[in-house]
Write an enzyme that holds these catalytic residues in place. Structure first.
Site, PDB file in Angstrom:
ATOM      1  N   LEU A  35      43.112  26.674  26.331  1.00 38.84           N
ATOM      2  CA  LEU A  35      43.048  25.531  26.864  1.00 38.84           C
ATOM      3  C   LEU A  35      44.047  25.427  27.912  1.00 38.84           C
ATOM      4  CD1 LEU A  35      42.786  23.267  23.379  1.00 38.84           C
ATOM      5  CD2 LEU A  35      40.957  23.598  25.136  1.00 38.84           C
ATOM      6  N   THR A 130      30.677  37.685  38.004  1.00 40.49           N
ATOM      7  CA  THR A 130      30.216  36.843  39.198  1.00 40.49           C
ATOM      8  C   THR A 130      29.611  37.825  40.175  1.00 40.49           C
ATOM      9  OG1 THR A 130      31.429  35.623  40.948  1.00 40.49           O
ATOM     10  CG2 THR A 130      32.622  37.404  39.739  1.00 40.49           C
ATOM     11  N   ASP A 131      28.750  37.253  41.196  1.00 38.73           N
ATOM     12  CA  ASP A 131      28.276  37.857  42.334  1.00 38.73           C
ATOM     13  C   ASP A 131      29.638  38.314  43.462  1.00 38.73           C
ATOM     14  OD1 ASP A 131      28.770  35.322  43.302  1.00 38.73           O
ATOM     15  OD2 ASP A 131      26.740  35.110  44.427  1.00 38.73           O
ATOM     16  N   GLU A 132      30.617  37.580  43.074  1.00 41.30           N
ATOM     17  CA  GLU A 132      31.537  37.890  44.021  1.00 41.30           C
ATOM     18  C   GLU A 132      32.260  39.515  44.018  1.00 41.30           C
ATOM     19  OE1 GLU A 132      34.404  34.702  44.554  1.00 41.30           O
ATOM     20  OE2 GLU A 132      33.060  33.257  43.736  1.00 41.30           O
ATOM     21  N   TYR A 155      40.685  37.039  42.711  1.00 44.60           N
ATOM     22  CA  TYR A 155      39.966  36.818  41.686  1.00 44.60           C
ATOM     23  C   TYR A 155      38.855  37.968  41.562  1.00 44.60           C
ATOM     24  CZ  TYR A 155      35.569  34.551  39.741  1.00 44.60           C
ATOM     25  OH  TYR A 155      34.595  34.214  38.932  1.00 44.60           O
ATOM     26  N   ALA A 157      38.532  40.710  42.530  1.00 38.50           N
ATOM     27  CA  ALA A 157      38.968  41.984  42.201  1.00 38.50           C
ATOM     28  C   ALA A 157      39.422  41.968  40.808  1.00 38.50           C
ATOM     29  CB  ALA A 157      40.366  42.388  43.082  1.00 38.50           C
ATOM     30  N   LYS A 159      37.977  40.488  38.351  1.00 38.58           N
ATOM     31  CA  LYS A 159      36.491  40.458  38.048  1.00 38.58           C
ATOM     32  C   LYS A 159      36.140  41.624  38.038  1.00 38.58           C
ATOM     33  CE  LYS A 159      34.558  37.434  35.825  1.00 38.58           C
ATOM     34  NZ  LYS A 159      34.698  36.938  34.502  1.00 38.58           N
ATOM     35  N   ASN A 184      27.145  31.049  42.470  1.00 36.92           N
ATOM     36  CA  ASN A 184      28.051  29.791  42.183  1.00 36.92           C
ATOM     37  C   ASN A 184      27.225  28.706  41.376  1.00 36.92           C
ATOM     38  OD1 ASN A 184      29.089  30.893  44.557  1.00 36.92           O
ATOM     39  ND2 ASN A 184      30.374  29.285  44.740  1.00 36.92           N
ATOM     40  N   ASN A 185      27.881  28.235  40.224  1.00 40.56           N
ATOM     41  CA  ASN A 185      27.323  27.246  39.495  1.00 40.56           C
ATOM     42  C   ASN A 185      27.781  25.852  39.886  1.00 40.56           C
ATOM     43  OD1 ASN A 185      26.996  28.314  35.946  1.00 40.56           O
ATOM     44  ND2 ASN A 185      26.957  29.593  37.941  1.00 40.56           N
ATOM     45  N   ASP A 285      41.124  27.750  57.597  1.00 37.59           N
ATOM     46  CA  ASP A 285      40.306  28.454  56.598  1.00 37.59           C
ATOM     47  C   ASP A 285      40.857  29.437  55.393  1.00 37.59           C
ATOM     48  OD1 ASP A 285      37.789  29.615  56.111  1.00 37.59           O
ATOM     49  OD2 ASP A 285      37.368  30.588  57.754  1.00 37.59           O
TER      50      ASP A 285
HETATM   51  P1  NAD Z   1      36.505  27.541  34.004  1.00 40.76           P
HETATM   52  O1  NAD Z   1      37.842  27.890  34.898  1.00 40.76           O
HETATM   53  O2  NAD Z   1      35.848  26.196  34.009  1.00 40.76           O
HETATM   54  O3  NAD Z   1      36.811  27.920  32.464  1.00 40.76           O
HETATM   55  C1  NAD Z   1      37.623  28.778  32.135  1.00 40.76           C
HETATM   56  C2  NAD Z   1      37.877  28.729  30.509  1.00 40.76           C
HETATM   57  O4  NAD Z   1      38.609  29.725  30.113  1.00 40.76           O
HETATM   58  C3  NAD Z   1      38.893  27.395  30.233  1.00 40.76           C
HETATM   59  O5  NAD Z   1      38.299  26.618  29.281  1.00 40.76           O
HETATM   60  C4  NAD Z   1      40.209  28.281  29.945  1.00 40.76           C
HETATM   61  O6  NAD Z   1      40.907  27.235  29.287  1.00 40.76           O
HETATM   62  C5  NAD Z   1      39.775  29.389  29.301  1.00 40.76           C
HETATM   63  N1  NAD Z   1      40.789  30.405  29.644  1.00 40.76           N
HETATM   64  C6  NAD Z   1      41.458  30.722  30.650  1.00 40.76           C
HETATM   65  N2  NAD Z   1      42.506  31.817  30.296  1.00 40.76           N
HETATM   66  C7  NAD Z   1      42.286  31.964  29.084  1.00 40.76           C
HETATM   67  C8  NAD Z   1      42.936  32.848  28.298  1.00 40.76           C
HETATM   68  N3  NAD Z   1      43.986  33.546  28.695  1.00 40.76           N
HETATM   69  N4  NAD Z   1      42.637  33.093  26.970  1.00 40.76           N
HETATM   70  C9  NAD Z   1      41.530  32.149  26.565  1.00 40.76           C
HETATM   71  N5  NAD Z   1      40.999  31.304  27.159  1.00 40.76           N
HETATM   72  C10 NAD Z   1      41.304  31.052  28.640  1.00 40.76           C
HETATM   73  O7  NAD Z   1      35.542  28.972  34.392  1.00 40.76           O
HETATM   74  P2  NAD Z   1      33.983  28.846  34.613  1.00 40.76           P
HETATM   75  O8  NAD Z   1      33.893  28.508  35.843  1.00 40.76           O
HETATM   76  O9  NAD Z   1      33.428  28.134  33.381  1.00 40.76           O
HETATM   77  O10 NAD Z   1      33.752  30.394  34.509  1.00 40.76           O
HETATM   78  C11 NAD Z   1      33.425  31.060  33.107  1.00 40.76           C
HETATM   79  C12 NAD Z   1      32.945  32.441  33.427  1.00 40.76           C
HETATM   80  O11 NAD Z   1      31.840  32.520  34.390  1.00 40.76           O
HETATM   81  C13 NAD Z   1      34.463  33.179  34.123  1.00 40.76           C
HETATM   82  O12 NAD Z   1      34.343  34.508  33.486  1.00 40.76           O
HETATM   83  C14 NAD Z   1      33.623  33.237  35.554  1.00 40.76           C
HETATM   84  O13 NAD Z   1      34.323  34.233  36.208  1.00 40.76           O
HETATM   85  C15 NAD Z   1      32.264  33.313  35.365  1.00 40.76           C
HETATM   86  N6  NAD Z   1      31.516  32.838  36.544  1.00 40.76           N
HETATM   87  C16 NAD Z   1      31.725  31.608  37.043  1.00 40.76           C
HETATM   88  C17 NAD Z   1      31.003  31.017  38.086  1.00 40.76           C
HETATM   89  C18 NAD Z   1      31.057  29.763  38.717  1.00 40.76           C
HETATM   90  O14 NAD Z   1      30.579  29.309  39.678  1.00 40.76           O
HETATM   91  N7  NAD Z   1      31.991  28.720  38.195  1.00 40.76           N
HETATM   92  C19 NAD Z   1      30.103  31.818  38.528  1.00 40.76           C
HETATM   93  C20 NAD Z   1      29.842  33.283  38.157  1.00 40.76           C
HETATM   94  C21 NAD Z   1      30.548  33.833  37.222  1.00 40.76           C
HETATM   95  P1  TYD Z   2      34.500  27.545  45.666  1.00 35.09           P
HETATM   96  O1  TYD Z   2      33.648  26.333  44.988  1.00 35.09           O
HETATM   97  O2  TYD Z   2      36.061  27.532  45.489  1.00 35.09           O
HETATM   98  O3  TYD Z   2      33.839  28.714  45.124  1.00 35.09           O
HETATM   99  P2  TYD Z   2      33.692  30.371  45.685  1.00 35.09           P
HETATM  100  O4  TYD Z   2      35.024  30.351  46.603  1.00 35.09           O
HETATM  101  O5  TYD Z   2      33.971  30.952  44.241  1.00 35.09           O
HETATM  102  O6  TYD Z   2      32.292  30.680  46.050  1.00 35.09           O
HETATM  103  O7  TYD Z   2      34.016  27.316  47.036  1.00 35.09           O
HETATM  104  C1  TYD Z   2      32.659  27.492  47.559  1.00 35.09           C
HETATM  105  C2  TYD Z   2      32.576  27.465  49.199  1.00 35.09           C
HETATM  106  O8  TYD Z   2      33.123  26.232  49.675  1.00 35.09           O
HETATM  107  C3  TYD Z   2      33.501  28.677  49.792  1.00 35.09           C
HETATM  108  O9  TYD Z   2      32.907  29.029  50.962  1.00 35.09           O
HETATM  109  C4  TYD Z   2      34.665  27.832  50.013  1.00 35.09           C
HETATM  110  C5  TYD Z   2      34.411  26.370  50.254  1.00 35.09           C
HETATM  111  N1  TYD Z   2      35.367  25.164  50.228  1.00 35.09           N
HETATM  112  C6  TYD Z   2      35.657  24.353  51.275  1.00 35.09           C
HETATM  113  O10 TYD Z   2      35.203  24.541  52.103  1.00 35.09           O
HETATM  114  N2  TYD Z   2      36.820  23.566  50.725  1.00 35.09           N
HETATM  115  C7  TYD Z   2      37.491  23.492  49.728  1.00 35.09           C
HETATM  116  O11 TYD Z   2      38.012  22.589  49.535  1.00 35.09           O
HETATM  117  C8  TYD Z   2      36.805  24.297  48.467  1.00 35.09           C
HETATM  118  C9  TYD Z   2      37.340  24.262  47.326  1.00 35.09           C
HETATM  119  C10 TYD Z   2      35.714  25.303  48.802  1.00 35.09           C
END
Ligand code: NAD
Ligand code: TYD
Length: 347
Positions: A35, A130-132, A155, A157, A159, A184-185, A285
């Site tokens: 949390l 992640t694809d990153e 981030y 690095a 992952k 990206n979700n 940027d």
């Molecule tokens: P989020 O930041 O919304 O949620 C992360 C959750 O992990 C939170 O509930 C947080 O409380 C919990 N958490 C953080 N540190 C913790 C710790 N030390 N111990 C226990 N719980 C902890 O993240 P998300 O966007 O839901 O992403 C979930 C996973 O999917 C991550 O591993 C992320 O790398 C991966 N992912 C995310 C995306 C995206 O677009 N959001 C895309 C590809 C992969």
């Molecule tokens: P983000 O949602 O942070 O995901 P990620 O960097 O993991 O792909 O950002 C998506 C894209 O949007 C990225 O190219 C950075 C850009 N961005 C902005 O231009 N302004 C913002 O305030 C944020 C958060 C992201």
């Protein structure tokens, strides 16, 4: 079947927990989450009383806590989502990403290895990545599972490092693992630090929309419920030791996405078309900003039969509707510390 889902109170994790709790009443679902600012039990209020749902508060980076947890429980599957997930935060504070994403993952791997002993029958450690990790693409091409790793932000690095540890535990100890790397979700319950929910919140409040650089950066967007469906598929049918890329076949330049979002929001808020686009503000940027991500998701489509179920416009409309119908959720997460975060990042 006892399934441990880490990070289940976060954005993607909460959709995964809900799907498993509702679809599999015979499974016991354990949601382990620290949390942090990103974790919110309000994301799961509809299922919190389900008899097969159990919440445990804890930090995956706390080795003693994790060792103790795995002494007490033998989980059949671990679906590992807990992470620090925001690139901009990783630029300000890389070490918290090392602790949670790298050390936390290794703690969980050790927990599984110790509690499973030598018998890995029907066991699975499923790592969500992640694809990153693949780095940045030029104008053409897609990330496949064969791409070499080239992470460029703290981030990505962290992952990438966690992915390497997961594969190393498979090769060295035979641990049954599977990894997915997703694009990206977007969707309901997304914390408003990432592009789409941050901009939805700012449009509602008529605040500036801070586009980094020239806005010509490209991302591949997937609706979060489609990711949860993919995770369900891989958790049940994924082949041990394999990696699957997950993506939306849906590339957008940031500026084009933002303009579409503005137009859809104007429509929903009954504002004159063009009103929200006036909020677009180009700002400095992000350092090391990756130019383009795009996923080739043909392996999971061909081998496991998964594909996205909604178009981007459908998904965006569902997302906007959710934020407009849940002002209390948005208010709750954008008060207090969020205001300090916003000032630090954007002023
Ligand atoms: P989020 O930041 O919304 O949620 C992360 C959750 O992990 C939170 O509930 C947080 O409380 C919990 N958490 C953080 N540190 C913790 C710790 N030390 N111990 C226990 N719980 C902890 O993240 P998300 O966007 O839901 O992403 C979930 C996973 O999917 C991550 O591993 C992320 O790398 C991966 N992912 C995310 C995306 C995206 O677009 N959001 C895309 C590809 C992969
Ligand atoms: P983000 O949602 O942070 O995901 P990620 O960097 O993991 O792909 O950002 C998506 C894209 O949007 C990225 O190219 C950075 C850009 N961005 C902005 O231009 N302004 C913002 O305030 C944020 C958060 C992201």
């Amino acid at each position: 079947m006892k399934i441990l889902i880490t990070g289940g109170a976060g954005f993607i994790g909460s959709h995964v927990v809900r799907r498993f709790v509702n679809a599999y009443p015979s499974y016991d679902i354990y949601n382990l989450d620290a949390l942090t600012y990103a974790g919110n039990l309000g994301n799961l209020s509809d299922i919190e009383k389900a008899p097969n749902y159990h919440f445990m508060k804890g930090d995956i980076a706390d080795q003693k806590f994790i060792d103790h947890l795995f002494d007490e429980y033998v989980f059949d599957k671990v679906i590992h989502l807990a992470a620090e997930s925001h690139v901009d935060r990783s630029i300000k504070d890389p070490m918290s990403f090392v602790k949670t994403n790298v050390m936390g993952t290794v703690n969980l791997l050790n927990g599984c290895k110790n509690s499973w002993g030598k018998d890995y029958t029907n066991k699975l450690f499923y790592h969500i990545s992640t694809d990153e990790v693949y780095g940045s693409l030029g104008e053409d091409g897609l990330f496949t599972e064969e791409n070499s790793y080239d992470p460029r932000s703290p981030y990505s690095a962290s992952k990438a490092s966690s992915d390497h540890f997961v594969r190393a535990y498979h090769e060295t100890y035979g641990l049954p693992v599977v990894i997915t790397n997703c694009s990206n979700n977007y969707g309901p319950n997304h914390f408003p630090e990432k592009l789409i929910p941050l901009f939805i919140n700012n449009i509602i409040k008529e605040n500036p929309l801070p586009v980094y650089g020239d806005g010509k950066y490209t991302r591949d967007w997937l609706y979060v419920l489609d990711h949860a469906a993919a995770i369900d598929t891989v958790a049940h049918n994924g082949k041990i030791g394999e990696t699957y890329n997950i993506g939306g076949f849906n590339e957008w330049r940031n500026i084009d996405l933002v303009r579409l979002l503005c137009d859809l929001m104007d429509e929903k808020l009954s504002r004159k078309r063009g009103t929200s686009q006036k909020l677009i503000t180009f700002i400095k940027d992000r350092p090391g900003h990756d130019k383009r991500y795009a996923i080739d998701a043909s392996k999971i489509a061909g081998e496991l039969g998964w594909k996205p179920s909604v178009t981007f416009e459908e998904g965006l409309r569902l997302t906007i509707d959710w934020y407009l119908s849940n002002p209390a959720w948005l208010e709750n997460v954008t008060s207090g510390n969020y205001l300090e975060y916003y000032k630090k990042m954007y002023s």
